[in-house]
Design a protein around this motif. Structure first.
Motif, PDB file in Angstrom:
ATOM      1  N   TYR A 121     -16.025  -8.703 -34.672  1.00 62.36           N
ATOM      2  CA  TYR A 121     -16.306 -10.114 -34.448  1.00 62.36           C
ATOM      3  C   TYR A 121     -15.561 -10.972 -35.471  1.00 62.36           C
ATOM      4  N   LYS A 122     -15.583 -10.546 -36.727  1.00 64.59           N
ATOM      5  CA  LYS A 122     -14.876 -11.302 -37.767  1.00 64.59           C
ATOM      6  C   LYS A 122     -13.384 -11.391 -37.459  1.00 64.59           C
ATOM      7  N   ALA A 123     -12.853 -10.335 -36.859  1.00 63.09           N
ATOM      8  CA  ALA A 123     -11.420 -10.290 -36.591  1.00 63.09           C
ATOM      9  C   ALA A 123     -11.023 -11.059 -35.341  1.00 63.09           C
ATOM     10  N   LEU A 124     -11.864 -11.035 -34.301  1.00 65.14           N
ATOM     11  CA  LEU A 124     -11.422 -11.505 -32.984  1.00 65.14           C
ATOM     12  C   LEU A 124     -12.078 -12.784 -32.483  1.00 65.14           C
ATOM     13  N   TYR A 125     -13.209 -13.167 -33.035  1.00 67.58           N
ATOM     14  CA  TYR A 125     -13.904 -14.334 -32.477  1.00 67.58           C
ATOM     15  C   TYR A 125     -13.081 -15.602 -32.717  1.00 67.58           C
ATOM     16  N   TYR A 185     -23.080   1.180 -26.950  1.00 68.81           N
ATOM     17  CA  TYR A 185     -22.943   0.460 -28.209  1.00 68.81           C
ATOM     18  C   TYR A 185     -22.242  -0.894 -28.131  1.00 68.81           C
ATOM     19  N   GLN A 186     -21.668  -1.262 -26.989  1.00 67.42           N
ATOM     20  CA  GLN A 186     -20.942  -2.531 -26.947  1.00 67.42           C
ATOM     21  C   GLN A 186     -21.854  -3.721 -27.211  1.00 67.42           C
ATOM     22  N   VAL A 187     -21.357  -4.694 -27.970  1.00 64.50           N
ATOM     23  CA  VAL A 187     -22.077  -5.946 -28.212  1.00 64.50           C
ATOM     24  C   VAL A 187     -21.242  -7.116 -27.677  1.00 64.50           C
ATOM     25  N   HIS A 188     -20.175  -7.479 -28.384  1.00 62.30           N
ATOM     26  CA  HIS A 188     -19.349  -8.616 -27.972  1.00 62.30           C
ATOM     27  C   HIS A 188     -18.067  -8.222 -27.248  1.00 62.30           C
ATOM     28  N   TYR A 189     -17.529  -7.054 -27.547  1.00 58.12           N
ATOM     29  CA  TYR A 189     -16.184  -6.728 -27.072  1.00 58.12           C
ATOM     30  C   TYR A 189     -16.115  -5.315 -26.516  1.00 58.12           C
ATOM     31  N   SER A 225     -14.590  -1.781 -26.321  1.00 56.59           N
ATOM     32  CA  SER A 225     -13.937  -1.006 -27.376  1.00 56.59           C
ATOM     33  C   SER A 225     -12.449  -0.807 -27.099  1.00 56.59           C
ATOM     34  N   LYS A 226     -12.083  -0.589 -25.862  1.00 58.31           N
ATOM     35  CA  LYS A 226     -10.664  -0.400 -25.546  1.00 58.31           C
ATOM     36  C   LYS A 226      -9.859  -1.650 -25.900  1.00 58.31           C
ATOM     37  N   ASN A 227     -10.434  -2.813 -25.665  1.00 64.33           N
ATOM     38  CA  ASN A 227      -9.711  -4.062 -25.926  1.00 64.33           C
ATOM     39  C   ASN A 227      -9.475  -4.282 -27.412  1.00 64.33           C
ATOM     40  N   TRP A 228     -10.512  -4.064 -28.237  1.00 63.54           N
ATOM     41  CA  TRP A 228     -10.300  -4.363 -29.657  1.00 63.54           C
ATOM     42  C   TRP A 228      -9.472  -3.278 -30.352  1.00 63.54           C
ATOM     43  N   ILE A 229      -9.535  -2.049 -29.849  1.00 68.11           N
ATOM     44  CA  ILE A 229      -8.665  -1.021 -30.420  1.00 68.11           C
ATOM     45  C   ILE A 229      -7.208  -1.276 -30.008  1.00 68.11           C
ATOM     46  N   THR A 230      -7.010  -1.780 -28.799  1.00 66.10           N
ATOM     47  CA  THR A 230      -5.662  -2.193 -28.389  1.00 66.10           C
ATOM     48  C   THR A 230      -5.164  -3.331 -29.267  1.00 66.10           C
ATOM     49  N   ALA A 231      -6.043  -4.272 -29.583  1.00 59.20           N
ATOM     50  CA  ALA A 231      -5.667  -5.377 -30.475  1.00 59.20           C
ATOM     51  C   ALA A 231      -5.278  -4.852 -31.848  1.00 59.20           C
ATOM     52  N   LEU A 232      -6.020  -3.855 -32.349  1.00 55.43           N
ATOM     53  CA  LEU A 232      -5.691  -3.251 -33.635  1.00 55.43           C
ATOM     54  C   LEU A 232      -4.307  -2.607 -33.580  1.00 55.43           C
ATOM     55  N   LYS A 233      -4.046  -1.830 -32.547  1.00 53.57           N
ATOM     56  CA  LYS A 233      -2.755  -1.158 -32.415  1.00 53.57           C
ATOM     57  C   LYS A 233      -1.615  -2.180 -32.370  1.00 53.57           C
ATOM     58  N   ASN A 234      -1.802  -3.260 -31.629  1.00 59.42           N
ATOM     59  CA  ASN A 234      -0.744  -4.276 -31.518  1.00 59.42           C
ATOM     60  C   ASN A 234      -0.484  -4.960 -32.853  1.00 59.42           C
ATOM     61  N   LEU A 235      -1.546  -5.259 -33.604  1.00 58.06           N
ATOM     62  CA  LEU A 235      -1.382  -5.885 -34.915  1.00 58.06           C
ATOM     63  C   LEU A 235      -0.677  -4.940 -35.886  1.00 58.06           C
ATOM     64  N   LEU A 236      -1.070  -3.677 -35.851  1.00 59.71           N
ATOM     65  CA  LEU A 236      -0.439  -2.691 -36.735  1.00 59.71           C
ATOM     66  C   LEU A 236       1.056  -2.570 -36.443  1.00 59.71           C
ATOM     67  N   GLU A 237       1.407  -2.566 -35.181  1.00 56.26           N
ATOM     68  CA  GLU A 237       2.817  -2.441 -34.814  1.00 56.26           C
ATOM     69  C   GLU A 237       3.600  -3.702 -35.191  1.00 56.26           C
ATOM     70  N   THR A 238       2.932  -4.853 -35.083  1.00 59.45           N
ATOM     71  CA  THR A 238       3.593  -6.112 -35.440  1.00 59.45           C
ATOM     72  C   THR A 238       3.937  -6.162 -36.926  1.00 59.45           C
ATOM     73  N   TYR A 239       3.037  -5.637 -37.769  1.00 61.67           N
ATOM     74  CA  TYR A 239       3.204  -5.739 -39.218  1.00 61.67           C
ATOM     75  C   TYR A 239       3.479  -4.388 -39.878  1.00 61.67           C
ATOM     76  N   LYS A 240       4.021  -3.452 -39.112  1.00 58.21           N
ATOM     77  CA  LYS A 240       4.198  -2.091 -39.644  1.00 58.21           C
ATOM     78  C   LYS A 240       5.096  -2.053 -40.868  1.00 58.21           C
ATOM     79  N   ASP A 241       6.040  -2.976 -40.969  1.00 53.46           N
ATOM     80  CA  ASP A 241       6.938  -2.976 -42.125  1.00 53.46           C
ATOM     81  C   ASP A 241       6.267  -3.503 -43.385  1.00 53.46           C
ATOM     82  N   ASP A 242       5.123  -4.124 -43.233  1.00 52.42           N
ATOM     83  CA  ASP A 242       4.426  -4.707 -44.381  1.00 52.42           C
ATOM     84  C   ASP A 242       3.192  -3.908 -44.785  1.00 52.42           C
TER      85      ASP A 242
END
Length: 472
Positions: free
Chosen positions: A377-381, A430-434, A436-453
């Motif tokens: 929630y802190k990351a995606l809301y 266990y789902q509350v707001h999101y 799980s597949k969607n937020w893990i996909t968001a994590l993967k995309n962010l990691l790939e975007t900033y992989k050099d950092d």
């Protein structure tokens, strides 16, 4: 009785009352309405006829008789009188062409029509359902009818169980006919929200998953959940029309009476300046609403960056924190506390003092699900962040990565310990707001975007997230 009062009474015969209410006048017809209320039995036949006239001459009222207003006064007066003979006539007006309904009702359709229908309800529920279920009618017309259905439930004429069953059938029909029933989905979700029908949360989530609810209505599904479990979101609108004069006198079309001249008085004595105590985000709001300052007037005040400890304005150059400081621990910076904006704002409250058996956030969702959900929630809301905050969106994204990795570690432990085979199986428990597949996909995309950092320990999560997405 004084002679002037007798003349006034004689002047307002029933035909003259109707005449005074028939054509629009910029001056609010207060006395005519008051006399109509006093002579209700005599004016009711005229008012019922006005509804028929509006239906029979809808096109004429739109193009020629633009000043005709009797039907609008009639609707409110008949509702105040609880005149049930008006109900089928009011329903019939809703079946007109969309432009005709808009022409003769205007804002009344969305502003008061549901209350008018509830106040005149005569038990013919099939008439109301006929409008709600008519796919050929405009979404606002159907939405007003559905809101009236809600009010009639609140009024005790229909049970909550019957309403839940009916809304279930409407949702099922929306999903079966997405192209034609798209417009009704938002109205259904709104009623579920206002009535706090927790049994229908999974079905409303499906409407969100099918993109059938416009974000401008209530945000995304995460915002919907927040409102469902927010004790402050309690719809207390008056479901009846009880005061026609009070309801109509503030309409913008009427000229306001000229204000009385302000009498001059001596200026108040000037007191010595007093240092003002800084209002904390979690302190009671000084406006007296009973809410916390952060949930009430915080964003309505002056720029908080320009407020010193005493409450006095300071210059922009004296800002205490900037978001481009590389020494800041971004995860700590974004935690709940004294940071520029609270990442848990609007997160549903844990109702420790709730009555036994009450459906509360912490009783509806599993504790472990909430624990995993909080960093997600802190990351995606989506948050409305004031323009005056200095921001560095790259650093914010790096903070989001930290939160999502925290959730991912907990997610992985739970799935491995309980042999959960799929995202759907995890979400079911266990789902509350999101999802799980969607937020893990968001994590993967962010990691790939900033992989050099990324440091090495963070870089490794790119493969871990990809493996989970492929595996589950």
């Amino acid at each position: 009785m004084p002679a002037s009062s007798i003349r006034d009474k004689m002047a307002f015969t029933t035909p003259k009352i109707i005449k005074a209410l028939t054509l629009f006048n910029h001056h609010f017809p207060r006395q005519a309405l008051a006399e109509a209320i006093e002579q209700r039995d005599a004016v009711i036949p005229y008012l019922l006829d006005a509804l028929d006239h509006a239906y029979d001459h809808a096109e004429q009222l739109m193009e020629e008789d633009l000043s005709y207003e009797l039907h609008l006064y009639a609707m409110y007066l008949l509702a105040q009188f609880r005149e049930q003979r008006a109900f089928p006539k009011l329903i019939r007006i809703l079946t007109l062409d969309e432009k005709q309904v808009d022409g003769i009702l205007g804002d009344t359709l969305t502003d008061g029509y549901a209350s008018i229908l509830c106040s005149t309800y005569n038990g013919e529920l099939s008439l109301l359902k006929g409008v709600i279920e008519n796919q050929n009618l405009d979404q606002f017309i159907r939405g007003a009818a559905l809101r009236a259905y809600e009010y009639i439930v609140r009024d005790g004429h229909i049970t909550r169980e019957d309403m839940t069953s009916y809304l279930h059938s409407l949702i099922r029909n929306c999903l079966e006919h997405e192209e034609t029933e798209y417009a009704l989905a938002g109205s259904i979700a709104s009623v579920v929200l206002d009535m706090h029908i927790f049994e229908l949360i999974p079905e409303v989530e499906t409407l969100f998953d099918h993109d059938m609810i416009e974000p401008f209505l209530m945000g995304g599904y995460d915002s919907f959940i927040n409102h469902m479990f927010d004790p402050r979101h309690d719809d207390r609108r008056n479901i009846h029309i009880d005061d026609t004069i009070g309801d109509l006198e503030h309409w913008a079309c009427f000229e306001e009476p000229k204000p009385k001249p302000i009498q001059k008085s001596k200026p108040p004595a000037v007191s010595s300046p007093v240092n003002k105590k800084k209002i904390g985000r979690n302190d009671p709001c000084p406006c007296g609403s009973g809410k916390k300052y952060k949930h009430c007037c915080l964003n309505k005040t002056v720029n908080p960056w320009k407020m010193g400890v005493s409450g006095e304005a300071i210059k922009d150059t004296e800002r205490q924190t900037t978001t481009n400081d590389e020494s800041i621990d971004w995860k700590e910076f974004f935690k709940q506390g004294d940071e520029p904006y609270d990442l848990l704002t609007d997160y549903p409250l844990i109702e420790e003092d709730a009555e036994p058996g009450a459906i509360t956030f912490d009783r509806y969702f599993k504790a472990q699900g909430i624990e995993i959900d909080i960093p997600v929630y802190k990351a995606l809301y989506h948050r409305a962040i004031p323009l005056w905050y200095r921001r560095d969106e790259v650093q914010e994204d790096l903070g989001r990565i930290d939160f999502l990795i925290e959730a991912f570690d907990m997610f992985t432990r739970v799935c491995d310990a309980e042999n959960i085979p799929s995202f759907a199986a995890f979400d079911a428990q266990y789902q509350v707001h999101y999802h799980s597949k969607n937020w893990i996909t968001a994590l993967k995309n962010l990691l790939e975007t900033y992989k050099d950092d990324l440091p090495a320990e963070r870089y490794a999560y790119i493969d871990q997230a990809a493996d989970r997405l492929a595996k589950m």
